[in-house]
Write an enzyme that holds these catalytic residues in place. Sequence first.
Site, PDB file in Angstrom:
ATOM      1  N   PRO A  26       0.851  -1.198   0.000  1.00 11.47           N
ATOM      2  CA  PRO A  26       0.000   0.000   0.000  1.00 11.47           C
ATOM      3  C   PRO A  26       0.885   1.246   0.000  1.00 11.47           C
ATOM      4  O   PRO A  26       1.900   1.281   0.692  1.00 11.47           O
ATOM      5  CB  PRO A  26      -0.789  -0.100   1.300  1.00 11.47           C
ATOM      6  CG  PRO A  26      -0.355  -1.312   2.000  1.00 11.47           C
ATOM      7  CD  PRO A  26       0.719  -1.993   1.208  1.00 11.47           C
ATOM      8  N   GLU A  27       0.520   2.206  -0.816  1.00 12.72           N
ATOM      9  CA  GLU A  27       1.272   3.457  -0.874  1.00 12.72           C
ATOM     10  C   GLU A  27       0.377   4.570  -0.343  1.00 12.72           C
ATOM     11  O   GLU A  27      -0.714   4.311   0.157  1.00 12.72           O
ATOM     12  CB  GLU A  27       1.718   3.722  -2.321  1.00 12.72           C
ATOM     13  CG  GLU A  27       2.554   2.570  -2.890  1.00 12.72           C
ATOM     14  CD  GLU A  27       3.003   2.795  -4.327  1.00 12.72           C
ATOM     15  OE1 GLU A  27       3.169   3.959  -4.727  1.00 12.72           O
ATOM     16  OE2 GLU A  27       3.185   1.805  -5.048  1.00 12.72           O
ATOM     17  N   HIS A 120      -6.689 -14.708   9.279  1.00 10.01           N
ATOM     18  CA  HIS A 120      -5.596 -13.741   9.465  1.00 10.01           C
ATOM     19  C   HIS A 120      -6.008 -12.512  10.274  1.00 10.01           C
ATOM     20  O   HIS A 120      -5.442 -11.439  10.120  1.00 10.01           O
ATOM     21  CB  HIS A 120      -4.996 -13.290   8.125  1.00 10.01           C
ATOM     22  CG  HIS A 120      -4.708 -14.414   7.184  1.00 10.01           C
ATOM     23  ND1 HIS A 120      -3.756 -15.374   7.464  1.00 10.01           N
ATOM     24  CD2 HIS A 120      -5.258 -14.750   5.988  1.00 10.01           C
ATOM     25  CE1 HIS A 120      -3.740 -16.248   6.468  1.00 10.01           C
ATOM     26  NE2 HIS A 120      -4.636 -15.901   5.569  1.00 10.01           N
ATOM     27  N   ARG A 139       0.122 -11.647   5.296  1.00  7.10           N
ATOM     28  CA  ARG A 139       1.572 -11.877   5.213  1.00  7.10           C
ATOM     29  C   ARG A 139       2.319 -11.403   6.456  1.00  7.10           C
ATOM     30  O   ARG A 139       3.512 -11.635   6.578  1.00  7.10           O
ATOM     31  CB  ARG A 139       2.130 -11.233   3.943  1.00  7.10           C
ATOM     32  CG  ARG A 139       1.457 -11.826   2.697  1.00  7.10           C
ATOM     33  CD  ARG A 139       2.249 -11.586   1.468  1.00  7.10           C
ATOM     34  NE  ARG A 139       3.489 -12.333   1.474  1.00  7.10           N
ATOM     35  CZ  ARG A 139       4.415 -12.246   0.536  1.00  7.10           C
ATOM     36  NH1 ARG A 139       4.228 -11.423  -0.469  1.00  7.10           N
ATOM     37  NH2 ARG A 139       5.513 -12.939   0.604  1.00  7.10           N
TER      38      ARG A 139
END
Length: 310
Positions: A26-27, A120, A139
């Site tokens: 993500p930016e 998750h 992740r």
Amino acid sequence: MAKGKIQMVLHLPFAICPLKFFWTMPELPEVETVSQGLKRRALGRRIIAVEVFHSGVIVGPPEQFAAEIEGRAIVSVRRKGKVLALELSAESGPPRHLLVRLGMTGRFTVAACEAPREPHTHVLLRLGEREELRFRDARRFGRLRSCSCEELEAVWVRLGPDAQEATEEEFLNALRGHRGALKSWLMNQRLLAGLGNIYADESLFLARIHPLAQPGRLSLRTARRLFRAVRKVLDTAVKLQGTSFRDYLDIEGRPGNYEQRLRVYQRTGKPCRRCGQPIRRIVIAGRSSHFCPHCQPRPRHIAKKRGSRL
Ligand SMILES: [Zn+2]
């Protein structure tokens, strides 16, 4: 809203293309979208309980993390570059801050407490009796950290100016004297905070600058063009709630639609939307860079290697 249904997904920052799975960080636009979602759904609410299921996403001991943020209300949500900070109310002591790095796949959802937990889900922050803020991260590169004001300040000062808020003067100053590839400069968070691979490639294309150009050797005119391009790309991407490569639907009905605007990123071999030449890919500092060799010509100061088609 049906009982038990997850009520909101703030963002899905991973990308899937038809041929292979690949993940994008993500930016700034994606983190800003998460920030705006948190402001709408969590701001002003009190964290009455904290549960940590995977301590790997917490910085420091999870018990201490929970004790430091439990009972405090979320009084502001701030972002610098790709880092988020939730300011928590001063109760018996000074205020705390919940620092959030989304990593690659970190995301928040606001859900009814009784709704089944999705895979998750590593941290739950109970917001009153009925809803909870859930942190999911497949992740597990994301991190949550409880910080004092001084610790937060130490994080902020290590970052360059925010890429969406930097003034032209700050931007030009940060370019001065730097060697190496401009693409790497754009992604260096200590110099300019917020850009990653997608928006660096897109900004360079819009400014018509080759990714290997040297930051310190840009003319003033070109440097100003780059400043305007970065701002334009980020403003547009924020408006479109960022980029996700999957047919993903936010439960509030907000699609992340910037991928339809991509000009070069992940378009290797496809015709440039401006001139029709095929988009090329080169690797700079281990990362793919996508550019149009016609619209972004190789600068004279970059030696042409034998056989290179840059
Ligand atoms: Zn072109």
